[in-house]
Design a protein around this motif. Structure first.
Motif, short mmCIF file in Angstrom:
data_model
loop_
_atom_site.label_atom_id
_atom_site.label_comp_id
_atom_site.label_asym_id
_atom_site.label_seq_id
_atom_site.Cartn_x
_atom_site.Cartn_y
_atom_site.Cartn_z
N UNK A 90 0.83 -1.20 0.00
CA UNK A 90 0.00 0.00 0.00
C UNK A 90 0.87 1.25 0.00
N UNK A 91 1.91 1.28 0.82
CA UNK A 91 2.80 2.44 0.86
C UNK A 91 3.48 2.67 -0.48
N UNK A 92 3.84 1.56 -1.16
CA UNK A 92 4.48 1.69 -2.47
C UNK A 92 3.53 2.35 -3.46
N UNK A 93 2.27 1.93 -3.43
CA UNK A 93 1.29 2.51 -4.35
C UNK A 93 1.08 4.00 -4.05
N UNK A 94 0.98 4.31 -2.76
CA UNK A 94 0.78 5.71 -2.36
C UNK A 94 1.97 6.56 -2.83
N UNK A 95 3.18 6.04 -2.63
CA UNK A 95 4.38 6.78 -3.06
C UNK A 95 4.34 7.03 -4.57
N UNK A 96 3.93 6.01 -5.33
CA UNK A 96 3.87 6.15 -6.78
C UNK A 96 2.87 7.21 -7.22
N UNK A 97 1.72 7.20 -6.61
CA UNK A 97 0.69 8.17 -6.98
C UNK A 97 1.08 9.57 -6.54
N UNK A 98 1.67 9.69 -5.36
CA UNK A 98 2.11 11.00 -4.88
C UNK A 98 3.25 11.56 -5.70
N UNK A 99 4.04 10.68 -6.31
CA UNK A 99 5.16 11.15 -7.14
C UNK A 99 4.67 11.72 -8.46
N UNK A 100 3.39 11.48 -8.77
CA UNK A 100 2.85 12.00 -10.03
C UNK A 100 2.35 10.94 -10.97
N UNK A 101 2.38 9.67 -10.53
CA UNK A 101 1.85 8.61 -11.36
C UNK A 101 0.33 8.69 -11.44
N UNK A 102 -0.21 8.26 -12.58
CA UNK A 102 -1.66 8.29 -12.78
C UNK A 102 -2.31 6.95 -12.48
N UNK A 103 -1.52 5.88 -12.47
CA UNK A 103 -2.05 4.56 -12.16
C UNK A 103 -0.89 3.69 -11.74
N UNK A 104 -1.21 2.51 -11.19
CA UNK A 104 -0.19 1.66 -10.58
C UNK A 104 -0.62 0.21 -10.77
N UNK A 105 0.18 -0.59 -11.46
CA UNK A 105 -0.13 -1.99 -11.70
C UNK A 105 1.03 -2.84 -11.22
N UNK A 106 0.70 -3.88 -10.44
CA UNK A 106 1.73 -4.69 -9.79
C UNK A 106 2.05 -5.94 -10.61
N UNK A 107 3.32 -6.25 -10.71
CA UNK A 107 3.77 -7.49 -11.34
C UNK A 107 3.62 -8.65 -10.34
N UNK A 108 3.31 -9.85 -10.81
CA UNK A 108 2.95 -10.21 -12.18
C UNK A 108 1.58 -9.66 -12.55
N UNK A 109 1.38 -9.39 -13.82
CA UNK A 109 0.16 -8.73 -14.26
C UNK A 109 -0.37 -9.45 -15.49
N UNK A 110 -1.63 -9.20 -15.80
CA UNK A 110 -2.25 -9.74 -17.00
C UNK A 110 -2.27 -8.64 -18.07
#
Length: 231
Positions: A90-110
């Protein structure tokens, strides 16, 4: 009928296998995928060329993904950026969005989910003011009065069912994944390992489709769900 032109996407990813997977998986969409293998090269290309979207890993040699996106935003570059990374907390996702990311998808992914998220980001970027009345076939949802009807017959929905239908109608004809629904309707940025989505979809299907020849709530095996007339 002419097909829509694909997007020009910069993929900043140092893992060759992942890059090949994304390139091959998105090829049927007609997208032009250009790969940068490290953060500094990715930053130079992202800031120096025109892109429809940037897909960026978090852990990169030379310059990490968070710093890269922060620098782009600081330079006034607003190209949609999607983090594609193994860091799924969760913290990783929050950091990504706060850095300016518009979306966040975790590996492995479809690939199906990556494609759906790209399409959703593109729609968000070109969105018009939200309609207050949504219509799909003979199904109508009024966002102001919060009334739903099909073929003129009112359908009572609970608040979460209404929110679920509202999201699916705003993405009518598009495949929406379980993860997308969890984030949009329940505000879960992690998988709670429950059948909450499936049970709500089942109840919604019963209320929307029961007694009608055409089923609007569709399950797309291995991908997610779609609202629309399959015919």
């Amino acid at each position: 009928m002419e097909s829509k032109p694909g997007l020009r996407i910069l993929l900043i990813e140092d893992d060759g296998r992942t890059a090949d997977l994304v390139r091959a998986g998105l090829a049927p969409e007609g997208h032009d995928i250009v790969v940068a293998l490290d953060g500094r090269t990715g930053l130079l290309r992202a800031g120096g060329e025109a892109w429809d979207m940037i897909i960026v890993d978090r852990m990169l040699p030379g310059l990490d993904g968070l710093g890269l996106v922060r620098m782009l935003r600081g330079a006034g570059i607003t190209t949609p950026a999607l983090f594609l990374t193994a860091l799924g907390g969760v913290d990783d996702r929050v950091d990504g969005l706060r850095a300016g990311g518009d979306d966040y998808l975790v590996k492995p992914f479809a690939i199906a989910e990556l494609s759906a998220r790209i399409a959703a980001l593109m729609r968000r970027g070109s969105a018009k003011p939200a309609d207050t009345v949504l219509r799909v076939a003979d199904l109508t949802l009024d966002r102001l009065s919060r009334e739903v009807s099909r073929a003129g017959q009112r359908i009572p929905l609970k608040p979460r069912e209404f929110a679920l239908l509202d999201y699916m109608m705003r993405h009518a004809g598009q495949v929406v994944t379980r993860t997308m629904l969890l984030e949009a309707v329940w505000d879960f940025h992690f998988d709670p390992q429950t059948s909450v989505v499936e049970s709500h979809i089942s109840r919604l299907r019963g209320k929307i489709d029961r007694g009608h020849a055409v089923e609007l709530v569709q399950t797309i095996r291995g991908a997610g769900y779609r609202l629309g007339d399959a015919a």
